[in-house]
Every structure is written in C-alpha cells, then in structure tokens.
Design an enzyme around this catalytic site. Structure first.
Site, PDB file in Angstrom:
ATOM      1  CG  ASP A 123       9.241  -1.930   8.654  1.00  0.00           C
ATOM      2  OD1 ASP A 123       8.132  -1.406   8.461  1.00  0.00           O
ATOM      3  OD2 ASP A 123       9.991  -2.302   7.713  1.00  0.00           O
ATOM      4  CE  LYS A 148      -1.473  -7.417   4.041  1.00  0.00           C
ATOM      5  NZ  LYS A 148      -0.992  -6.365   4.925  1.00  0.00           N
ATOM      6  CB  SER A 193      -6.814  -2.259   1.865  1.00  0.00           C
ATOM      7  OG  SER A 193      -5.944  -1.429   2.564  1.00  0.00           O
ATOM      8  CG  HIS A 195      -9.513  -1.691   6.613  1.00  0.00           C
ATOM      9  ND1 HIS A 195     -10.427  -1.168   5.724  1.00  0.00           N
ATOM     10  CD2 HIS A 195      -8.299  -1.350   6.124  1.00  0.00           C
ATOM     11  CE1 HIS A 195      -9.799  -0.541   4.758  1.00  0.00           C
ATOM     12  NE2 HIS A 195      -8.501  -0.637   4.979  1.00  0.00           N
ATOM     13  CD  GLU A 239     -14.331  -1.296   6.043  1.00  0.00           C
ATOM     14  OE1 GLU A 239     -15.353  -1.487   5.366  1.00  0.00           O
ATOM     15  OE2 GLU A 239     -13.200  -1.316   5.540  1.00  0.00           O
ATOM     16  CG  ASN A 276     -10.395   0.289   0.647  1.00  0.00           C
ATOM     17  OD1 ASN A 276     -10.408   1.512   0.476  1.00  0.00           O
ATOM     18  ND2 ASN A 276      -9.595  -0.290   1.507  1.00  0.00           N
TER      19      ASN A 276
HETATM   20  P1  NAD Z   1       3.627   1.212   3.558  1.00  0.00           P
HETATM   21  O1  NAD Z   1       4.275   0.828   2.279  1.00  0.00           O
HETATM   22  O2  NAD Z   1       3.645   2.639   4.001  1.00  0.00           O
HETATM   23  O3  NAD Z   1       4.254   0.361   4.791  1.00  0.00           O
HETATM   24  C1  NAD Z   1       4.449  -1.014   4.758  1.00  0.00           C
HETATM   25  C2  NAD Z   1       5.590  -1.343   5.700  1.00  0.00           C
HETATM   26  O4  NAD Z   1       5.689  -2.770   5.812  1.00  0.00           O
HETATM   27  C3  NAD Z   1       6.965  -0.849   5.205  1.00  0.00           C
HETATM   28  O5  NAD Z   1       7.585  -0.055   6.197  1.00  0.00           O
HETATM   29  C4  NAD Z   1       7.743  -2.136   4.940  1.00  0.00           C
HETATM   30  O6  NAD Z   1       9.126  -2.024   5.214  1.00  0.00           O
HETATM   31  C5  NAD Z   1       7.052  -3.084   5.921  1.00  0.00           C
HETATM   32  N1  NAD Z   1       7.262  -4.481   5.608  1.00  0.00           N
HETATM   33  C6  NAD Z   1       7.286  -5.094   4.393  1.00  0.00           C
HETATM   34  N2  NAD Z   1       7.543  -6.405   4.533  1.00  0.00           N
HETATM   35  C7  NAD Z   1       7.694  -6.632   5.866  1.00  0.00           C
HETATM   36  C8  NAD Z   1       7.985  -7.787   6.628  1.00  0.00           C
HETATM   37  N3  NAD Z   1       8.195  -8.958   6.054  1.00  0.00           N
HETATM   38  N4  NAD Z   1       8.058  -7.654   7.968  1.00  0.00           N
HETATM   39  C9  NAD Z   1       7.866  -6.453   8.571  1.00  0.00           C
HETATM   40  N5  NAD Z   1       7.584  -5.325   7.879  1.00  0.00           N
HETATM   41  C10 NAD Z   1       7.500  -5.412   6.551  1.00  0.00           C
HETATM   42  O7  NAD Z   1       2.124   0.650   3.480  1.00  0.00           O
HETATM   43  P2  NAD Z   1       0.820   1.154   4.283  1.00  0.00           P
HETATM   44  O8  NAD Z   1       0.112   2.147   3.454  1.00  0.00           O
HETATM   45  O9  NAD Z   1       1.199   1.467   5.692  1.00  0.00           O
HETATM   46  O10 NAD Z   1      -0.067  -0.184   4.234  1.00  0.00           O
HETATM   47  C11 NAD Z   1       0.122  -1.235   5.153  1.00  0.00           C
HETATM   48  C12 NAD Z   1      -1.141  -2.076   5.209  1.00  0.00           C
HETATM   49  O11 NAD Z   1      -2.248  -1.265   5.605  1.00  0.00           O
HETATM   50  C13 NAD Z   1      -1.528  -2.717   3.876  1.00  0.00           C
HETATM   51  O12 NAD Z   1      -2.098  -3.976   4.123  1.00  0.00           O
HETATM   52  C14 NAD Z   1      -2.581  -1.750   3.338  1.00  0.00           C
HETATM   53  O13 NAD Z   1      -3.477  -2.366   2.448  1.00  0.00           O
HETATM   54  C15 NAD Z   1      -3.275  -1.356   4.631  1.00  0.00           C
HETATM   55  N6  NAD Z   1      -4.004  -0.076   4.590  1.00  0.00           N
HETATM   56  C16 NAD Z   1      -3.475   0.988   3.900  1.00  0.00           C
HETATM   57  C17 NAD Z   1      -4.190   2.193   3.881  1.00  0.00           C
HETATM   58  C18 NAD Z   1      -3.644   3.397   3.152  1.00  0.00           C
HETATM   59  O14 NAD Z   1      -4.388   4.358   2.935  1.00  0.00           O
HETATM   60  N7  NAD Z   1      -2.371   3.408   2.785  1.00  0.00           N
HETATM   61  C19 NAD Z   1      -5.403   2.302   4.558  1.00  0.00           C
HETATM   62  C20 NAD Z   1      -5.892   1.199   5.276  1.00  0.00           C
HETATM   63  C21 NAD Z   1      -5.173   0.006   5.274  1.00  0.00           C
END
Ligand code: NAD
Length: 309
Positions: free
Chosen positions: A51, A115, A137, A158, A170, A208
C-alpha cells in the site's frame, strides 16, 4: 444418410498447461485488499501486501487478526491456523518484494488513473510469467489490461465484500486474456473456497450492474423524500427480504465506490437511467463515505448507528 461427426479440433491454447499460483502479491490494503490477503494466507499461499500508506498496512494486519479471531470463536479455524496464516503475510510499500509473485491482485482505489499508475510502476518488478488481476468493481478489464505490458496475462478477479465471508468471485476475461490465465484464475478461486461466475467485460460486470443502480435508486428515493433512511432500509429488508437495506449496504461498500461504479455505468453505457443521484455526489463531496469514514447515510460514532437524515 451417413453424416460424419468429427470432434472439433482443440483450440491450441487449451493444450497449454495451467500455470500454478504458489505466491500472491496484493496491491492496496484497504477493506478488499486485507480480505483477499486473509483468504489467500489461510489457503496456505505466501502473500505480499503493498500500500502507499504504511498505516493502511498496519491497519490491514490488525483487521485480518481480528477477523480471524472471529473465525476462531466460530470454530471455523484454529489458533494455529491463524498464527500460520499471519506468518505468511509480508507487507511492503514498494514493489521490489513482488519479484517472486505468480499472480498480483490489484485492489487499490477505484480510479482508473490510480490503477494505471500502479501497473506502470509494478510491472518492471514482476517476472515475465506473472499474471495480473484487478479487483475493480466496474472498470474495463480490456482497457486496464491494454495499459500493461501483459494484456494476455491480465484478468478481472472481482471478490465480494467482506471477502472472508462472501462465496462469490466474478471472473472477467479481457479481449486479450489467454486461456491459461483464465484457468489459473479459476483454480486460484477454487483454492480459496470460492465459487466463480464468469462475466463478460461490460461496465460493472454482473453483480454491480444490477446491485449499484438499485442502491442509486434508493438514494433517489431519499432525495425525493419518498421515505427516510430508516424507512427505505426497513422496507427493503422486510419487504424484499434483503439481509441489509440498500443505504446500509451503500455505507458498507463505501459511497465513493458506489459513485464511481455509477459513473462508469453512466459513461460506459451512455444511458440516462444510470445517472448518479446528486445526493450521492454530495455525500462523497462531504467526505461522508460510509463506515470507513465513520459517517455516511448512518452515523457510526453512535451505537447503534443513527440515520443522518
Ligand atoms: P479502500 O479505500 O478501502 O482501499 C483502497 C486502498 O488502496 C487504500 O488503502 C489506499 O491507500 C490504497 N491505494 C491507493 N492508491 C494506491 C497506490 N498507488 N498504490 C498502492 N495502494 C494504493 O477501497 P476498497 O473498498 O478496498 O476497494 C478497492 C478495490 O476493490 C476497488 O477497485 C473497488 O472497486 C474494489 N471492490 C470494492 C468492493 C467494496 O465493497 N468496497 C467490493 C468489490 C470490489
């Protein structure tokens, strides 16, 4: 009449062996990244978790330990399983530690530029055979894959939130994803005791595409005064037999993530029915992102959480 039926020739790719995934890298230690690390480590896979924020890594390890304690109290794992799994998780703030990974799963913030920047910085550190998965997502797997040096080894994986609890993954092939990468991803999901649903690479995939417009509609119902937060959630819990109301669920997912998904649907499908509700935009602009910031449609500093309107 004699009709000769010949078996179709096997696609050349199907003959290629399925690469083994013995080591996993994870980028992003938020709610999804820590959940993915949790299930990989419990399945016996060494994990490197990265992270940008060191404090996110500390928090992730604490969350994983806490969630494993919950599993111990339910007798689904033992203290020894927890200790072994935690010992398999290494944390890093740069990508040098990813050199041995067979698969890297990106689970960082749901922003395409974030990303892309991650893949650009990450790929020079990976071995050539390393596969790349995104937990996005909603963002196009084909487009994300094309931004890397290995679109044929790029795939959508996913996971659902919370990862240790939810059974589904997924799996989304980009246009260039090869068969061995697809098979290896299916095998990894199986190793993690997940069931997969294969989705084509359309905005927001299956879950989604259906779920988040329903949440957006619930925010519209609130915005237009059809019902209060409590009434909307109660109505859907008891009237539609949903385990959580849609606004409660939005807070759980993260309102920023919900908004990003609606924007991807709106732009990707060019259909006004996916217009994000202005009230959802306002909450995100206020920084009220749901549980993770302590406030969204509910105020989580109160016990039990109190509706904010
Ligand atoms: P989150 O905000 O909890 O976590 C994201 C993390 O990414 C943070 O800790 C942040 O510091 C880190 N980050 C940001 N930029 C970075 C970088 N350049 N290098 C390394 N780390 C970095 O978000 P989340 O809910 O865990 O979502 C993460 C991914 O999973 C997203 O693509 C989201 O769409 C997907 N997702 C989320 C859910 C949900 O219910 N929240 C479900 C399925 C998929």
């Amino acid at each position: 009449m004699n009709v000769e039926v010949r078996p179709a020739p096997a696609a050349p790719q199907a003959l290629l062996p399925t690469p083994e995934i013995a080591r996993v890298g994870i980028v992003g230690a938020g709610q999804m990244g820590n959940g993915i690390a949790h299930v990989c480590a419990l399945a016996g896979l060494p994990v490197v978790l990265a992270d940008v924020k060191p404090e996110a890594l500390e928090q992730a390890l604490a969350t994983i330990a806490r969630n494993m304690d919950r599993q111990i109290s339910r007798n689904t794992i033992t203290e020894a399983d927890k200790a072994d799994a935690l010992a398999r998780i290494g944390t890093v703030t740069d990508y040098a530690g990813f050199a041995e990974a067979d698969m890297v799963i990106e689970a960082a913030t749901e922003k395409e530029d974030v990303k892309r920047a991650i893949f650009k910085a990450l790929t020079p550190h990976l071995k050539k055979s390393c596969m790349l998965a995104s937990n996005t997502s909603s963002i196009s797997i084909t487009r994300l894959g094309a931004s890397t040096d290995r679109p044929e080894k790029f795939i959508g994986m996913h996971f659902m939130n919370p990862v240790p609890v939810m059974k589904l993954v997924e799996v989304i092939r980009g246009i260039a994803t090869d068969e061995p990468t697809f098979q290896a991803t299916q095998a990894l999901a199986q190793k993690l005791h997940k069931t997969t649903a294969v989705s084509e690479d359309f905005p927001a995939f299956i879950v989604n595409r259906i779920l988040v417009p329903m949440i957006n509609e619930a925010v519209y119902a609130l915005y237009e005064g059809v019902g209060s937060i409590a009434a909307i959630d109660m109505a859907m819990r008891l009237g539609a037999n949903h385990p959580m109301g849609p606004l409660e669920l939005a807070d759980f997912i993260g309102l920023d993530t919900c908004l990003s998904i609606m924007q991807v649907l709106y732009e990707g499908l060019s259909d006004s029915k996916y217009r994000p509700c202005p009230l959802l935009v306002k909450y995100v602009e206020a920084g009220w992102l749901g549980r993770k910031t302590g406030r969204g449609f509910y105020d989580y500093t109160q016990t039990p959480p109190r509706p904010t309107r």
